[in-house]
Scaffold this motif. Structure first.
Motif, PDB file in Angstrom:
ATOM      1  N   ARG A  94     -55.658  60.885 -21.234  1.00 55.11           N
ATOM      2  CA  ARG A  94     -57.060  60.731 -21.764  1.00 55.11           C
ATOM      3  C   ARG A  94     -57.845  59.717 -20.602  1.00 55.11           C
ATOM      4  NH1 ARG A  94     -60.189  59.528 -26.448  1.00 55.11           N
ATOM      5  NH2 ARG A  94     -61.413  57.598 -26.380  1.00 55.11           N
ATOM      6  N   ASN A  95     -57.232  59.007 -20.151  1.00 54.72           N
ATOM      7  CA  ASN A  95     -57.711  58.135 -18.847  1.00 54.72           C
ATOM      8  C   ASN A  95     -58.146  59.062 -17.533  1.00 54.72           C
ATOM      9  OD1 ASN A  95     -57.734  55.754 -20.330  1.00 54.72           O
ATOM     10  ND2 ASN A  95     -55.978  54.920 -19.240  1.00 54.72           N
ATOM     11  N   ASP A  98     -62.051  64.028 -19.136  1.00 56.48           N
ATOM     12  CA  ASP A  98     -63.168  63.916 -19.941  1.00 56.48           C
ATOM     13  C   ASP A  98     -62.855  63.654 -21.396  1.00 56.48           C
ATOM     14  OD1 ASP A  98     -65.470  63.812 -21.581  1.00 56.48           O
ATOM     15  OD2 ASP A  98     -66.354  65.472 -20.286  1.00 56.48           O
ATOM     16  N   TRP A  99     -62.883  62.489 -21.932  1.00 56.61           N
ATOM     17  CA  TRP A  99     -62.394  61.965 -23.298  1.00 56.61           C
ATOM     18  C   TRP A  99     -62.868  63.166 -24.537  1.00 56.61           C
ATOM     19  CZ3 TRP A  99     -65.699  61.091 -26.992  1.00 56.61           C
ATOM     20  CH2 TRP A  99     -67.106  60.744 -26.916  1.00 56.61           C
ATOM     21  N   SER A 118     -56.393  52.693 -26.478  1.00 58.99           N
ATOM     22  CA  SER A 118     -57.618  52.987 -25.874  1.00 58.99           C
ATOM     23  C   SER A 118     -58.462  52.227 -25.804  1.00 58.99           C
ATOM     24  CB  SER A 118     -58.026  54.300 -26.512  1.00 58.99           C
ATOM     25  OG  SER A 118     -57.018  55.632 -26.393  1.00 58.99           O
ATOM     26  N   GLY A 122     -57.548  51.693 -22.212  1.00 60.82           N
ATOM     27  CA  GLY A 122     -58.189  52.899 -21.946  1.00 60.82           C
ATOM     28  C   GLY A 122     -59.210  52.938 -20.696  1.00 60.82           C
ATOM     29  N   ASN A 126     -64.499  56.387 -19.880  1.00 57.49           N
ATOM     30  CA  ASN A 126     -64.410  56.873 -21.339  1.00 57.49           C
ATOM     31  C   ASN A 126     -64.983  55.893 -22.507  1.00 57.49           C
ATOM     32  OD1 ASN A 126     -63.218  59.348 -20.430  1.00 57.49           O
ATOM     33  ND2 ASN A 126     -61.176  58.585 -21.002  1.00 57.49           N
TER      34      ASN A 126
END
Length: 272
Positions: A94-95, A98-99, A118, A122, A126
């Motif tokens: 995720r990091n 692109d979330w 997150s 995170g 994001n």
């Protein structure tokens, strides 16, 4: 795959899911596989999501990221029925992307834990993009309020939350072992404590970066964080300079006491 009947049922367009069959976490998704998948997906006119098991995505992230970068219309759907996958591995993906283009078909408990970590652990881009504080994915859009160490400056920074995404401050230790804000040269009783500073800082969804200026301030500060753990809902960065701070005095205490943050270690120019 038979595309024509699919488009006949959904004439306005539909996201097509392409799944890699027979892959394992050991073998992963190979470079040849993503190249073939891209060639196939390029024949479609509508968005494509690549549906990949979480464990295979973790071990093959470099290849999968290359695939997703071929066009903005590609997305990723991660799925698993396993409960022993560490959400930290999902956070790494995720990091690094692109979330808004990563979807999750995972157990509820895992999704809730990923959402929780997150917020503080995170990526900043994001977080601030998702909260509509910045547009696009350029880290240069993130704005900082620097050296926010006093009660007046933290109140001003929080009041200007639309102007500042991140608040940067210093942490030292008072003679009675209470963490305080500012450089260690100013440690009188009138200096703002970390606990009082956090009471103001948490009023808005601004991220915070705290730079430690005393080794002795690390553990007492982490104890303060533990007491306020449920109040943190934005990125937290903890920063220190090596070699004054090292693994034993900085990294290990954070990992053991308050791990859901980003650790920033500043190296001397000769080691960087």
């Amino acid at each position: 795959l038979v595309f024509n009947p699919t488009y006949g049922l959904f004439p306005n367009g539909v996201t097509t899911s392409l799944m890699f069959k027979g892959i394992t976490s050991e073998g992963g998704v190979t470079e040849e596989m993503v190249q073939n998948a891209n060639a196939l997906a390029q024949k479609l006119n509508d968005p494509v999501t690549f549906t990949i098991p979480v464990d295979a995505a973790i071990t093959s992230w470099r290849n999968i990221k290359w695939l997703l970068e071929q066009t903005d219309t590609y997305t990723l759907t991660l799925f698993t029925e396993q409960v022993d996958i560490d959400p930290i591995d999902l956070l790494t993906i995720r990091n690094d992307f692109d979330w808004g283009r990563v979807f999750y078909d995972i157990p509820t408990e895992m999704a809730e834990e990923l959402a929780r970590i997150s917020e503080t652990r995170g990526g900043m881009v994001n977080f601030f993009q998702a909260s509509y504080n910045i547009y696009g994915r350029d880290g240069l859009s993130i704005t900082w309020a620097r050296e926010v160490n006093t009660s007046l400056s933290i109140e001003e920074a929080v009041g200007a939350y639309r102007e500042y995404n991140m608040v940067d401050s210093y942490v030292c230790i008072r003679s009675d072992n209470v963490p305080i804000m500012g450089r260690c040269a100013s440690n009188g009783n009138d200096v703002m404590t970390l606990e009082a500073w956090l009471d103001v800082a948490r009023q808005r969804k601004q991220g915070i970066m705290l730079e430690f200026h005393s080794v002795n301030s690390v553990v007492p500060s982490l104890e303060v964080f533990q007491r306020h753990q449920e109040d943190f809902r934005s990125p937290m960065l903890l920063k220190a300079k090596y070699p004054d701070f090292n693994r034993g005095t900085f990294i290990d205490p954070i990992v053991n006491m308050f791990p859901d943050v980003t650790i920033v270690v500043v190296l001397p120019s000769g080691l960087a």
